[in-house]
Design a protein around this motif. Structure first.
Motif, short mmCIF file in Angstrom:
data_model
loop_
_atom_site.label_atom_id
_atom_site.label_comp_id
_atom_site.label_asym_id
_atom_site.label_seq_id
_atom_site.Cartn_x
_atom_site.Cartn_y
_atom_site.Cartn_z
N ASP A 89 11.86 -2.39 23.18
CA ASP A 89 11.86 -1.23 23.77
C ASP A 89 11.58 0.09 22.87
OD1 ASP A 89 14.26 -1.38 22.75
OD2 ASP A 89 15.36 -0.23 24.27
N SER A 90 11.13 -0.26 21.73
CA SER A 90 11.16 0.62 20.61
C SER A 90 9.68 1.50 21.04
CB SER A 90 10.86 0.22 19.30
OG SER A 90 10.61 1.17 18.33
N GLN A 91 9.64 2.75 20.56
CA GLN A 91 8.50 3.73 20.70
C GLN A 91 7.80 3.44 19.47
OE1 GLN A 91 8.15 5.67 23.20
NE2 GLN A 91 9.72 4.66 23.87
N VAL A 92 8.18 2.56 18.44
CA VAL A 92 7.30 2.27 17.21
C VAL A 92 6.26 1.16 17.59
CG1 VAL A 92 7.33 1.34 14.84
CG2 VAL A 92 9.24 2.99 15.54
N ARG A 93 5.04 1.23 17.46
CA ARG A 93 4.16 0.24 17.97
C ARG A 93 3.03 -0.03 16.68
NH1 ARG A 93 6.80 -2.51 20.43
NH2 ARG A 93 7.54 -2.14 22.71
N SER A 94 3.05 0.85 15.66
CA SER A 94 2.10 0.66 14.77
C SER A 94 2.65 1.32 13.22
CB SER A 94 0.87 1.52 14.95
OG SER A 94 1.16 2.80 14.90
N ALA A 95 1.90 1.05 12.15
CA ALA A 95 2.36 1.36 11.10
C ALA A 95 2.51 3.01 11.08
CB ALA A 95 1.33 1.04 9.87
N LYS A 96 1.69 3.68 11.66
CA LYS A 96 1.93 5.24 11.63
C LYS A 96 3.03 5.48 12.25
CE LYS A 96 -3.06 6.33 11.78
NZ LYS A 96 -3.61 4.87 10.82
N ASP A 97 3.52 4.81 13.31
CA ASP A 97 4.98 5.03 13.79
C ASP A 97 6.30 4.85 12.82
OD1 ASP A 97 3.44 5.67 16.01
OD2 ASP A 97 3.65 3.68 16.98
N LEU A 98 5.81 4.55 11.91
CA LEU A 98 7.19 4.02 10.87
C LEU A 98 7.56 5.07 10.19
CD1 LEU A 98 6.13 0.36 10.10
CD2 LEU A 98 8.20 1.24 11.32
N ALA A 99 6.60 6.07 9.87
CA ALA A 99 6.89 7.27 9.27
C ALA A 99 8.06 7.94 9.66
CB ALA A 99 5.48 8.15 9.16
N GLY A 100 8.95 8.29 8.62
CA GLY A 100 10.06 8.99 8.62
C GLY A 100 11.24 8.27 9.63
N ARG A 101 11.11 6.90 9.80
CA ARG A 101 12.12 6.03 10.52
C ARG A 101 12.92 5.28 9.46
NH1 ARG A 101 11.39 6.03 16.18
NH2 ARG A 101 9.31 6.75 16.44
N LYS A 102 14.09 4.82 10.04
CA LYS A 102 14.97 3.92 9.37
C LYS A 102 14.76 2.68 9.50
CE LYS A 102 20.09 3.74 8.59
NZ LYS A 102 21.21 4.11 9.25
N VAL A 103 14.52 1.98 8.19
CA VAL A 103 13.93 0.51 8.06
C VAL A 103 14.87 -0.19 7.23
CG1 VAL A 103 11.97 -0.97 7.45
CG2 VAL A 103 11.49 1.26 8.40
N ALA A 104 15.24 -1.36 7.65
CA ALA A 104 16.22 -2.17 7.01
C ALA A 104 15.33 -3.11 5.98
CB ALA A 104 16.89 -3.21 7.79
#
Length: 174
Positions: free
Chosen positions: A87-102
């Motif tokens: 259900d994430s709004q992240v769908r591409s590499a561009k959407d990962l900017a500014g996100r919290k990633v493990a």
């Protein structure tokens, strides 16, 4: 590490191959190869599984004088994926900017590959917040929304896709 890459060590141990050769082994769980370097230096460990980048960096800094025994892993497509919840709004590499990633460890090959993959997609990785956690904990963290994405390897990758419908948004090995 609790990843599929080291399965041969467990199989050989259970089958008695080390014992048959007069080698007594004790397997120690680590979060990443870099975590084992201090234990190599102080003599707590004799052998560590990890990645070339971490080992070459430690060698170049003079942290440790390593001897490489064998190549245990070769990366390829589908092996280091960035997953998000269904259900994430992240769908591409561009959407990962500014996100919290493990990532399993800060400064690890996972983080390095992620940064390079983002740059290849023309995404600036500097705004990404990294959360360090063991691979086995990443699926639950995605489910709880503690993180926006996770860089996951096998067997946790397949489990996250099957059990929670996690969606791959970036393949860091292609």
């Amino acid at each position: 590490m609790p990843i599929v890459d080291v399965a041969p060590v467990y199989i050989a141990s259970r089958a008695g191959y080390f014992r048959d050769e007069g080698v007594d082994i004790q397997i120690t769980m680590l979060q990443g190869g870099g975590a084992g370097i201090p234990s190599l230096v102080n003599g707590e460990l004799d052998v560590v599984f990890g990645n070339w980048m971490t080992f070459f960096t430690a060698q170049a800094k003079g942290t440790v004088d390593l001897r490489f025994v064998a190549d245990g892993y070769r990366g390829g497509p589908g092996m280091f994926l960035v997953l998000v919840s269904p259900d994430s709004q992240v769908r591409s590499a561009k959407d990962l900017a500014g996100r919290k990633v493990a990532v399993n460890m800060r400064g690890s090959v996972s983080e390095f590959l992620f940064r390079v993959a983002l740059k290849a997609q023309r995404v600036d990785p500097t705004g990404v917040q990294f959360a360090e956690m063991p691979f086995p904990d990443m699926q639950a963290a995605l489910r709880r929304k503690d993180i926006d994405a996770a860089i996951i390897v096998e067997p946790f990758l397949t489990r996250a896709v099957r059990e929670m419908g996690a969606v791959p948004v970036l393949d860091t090995m292609t």
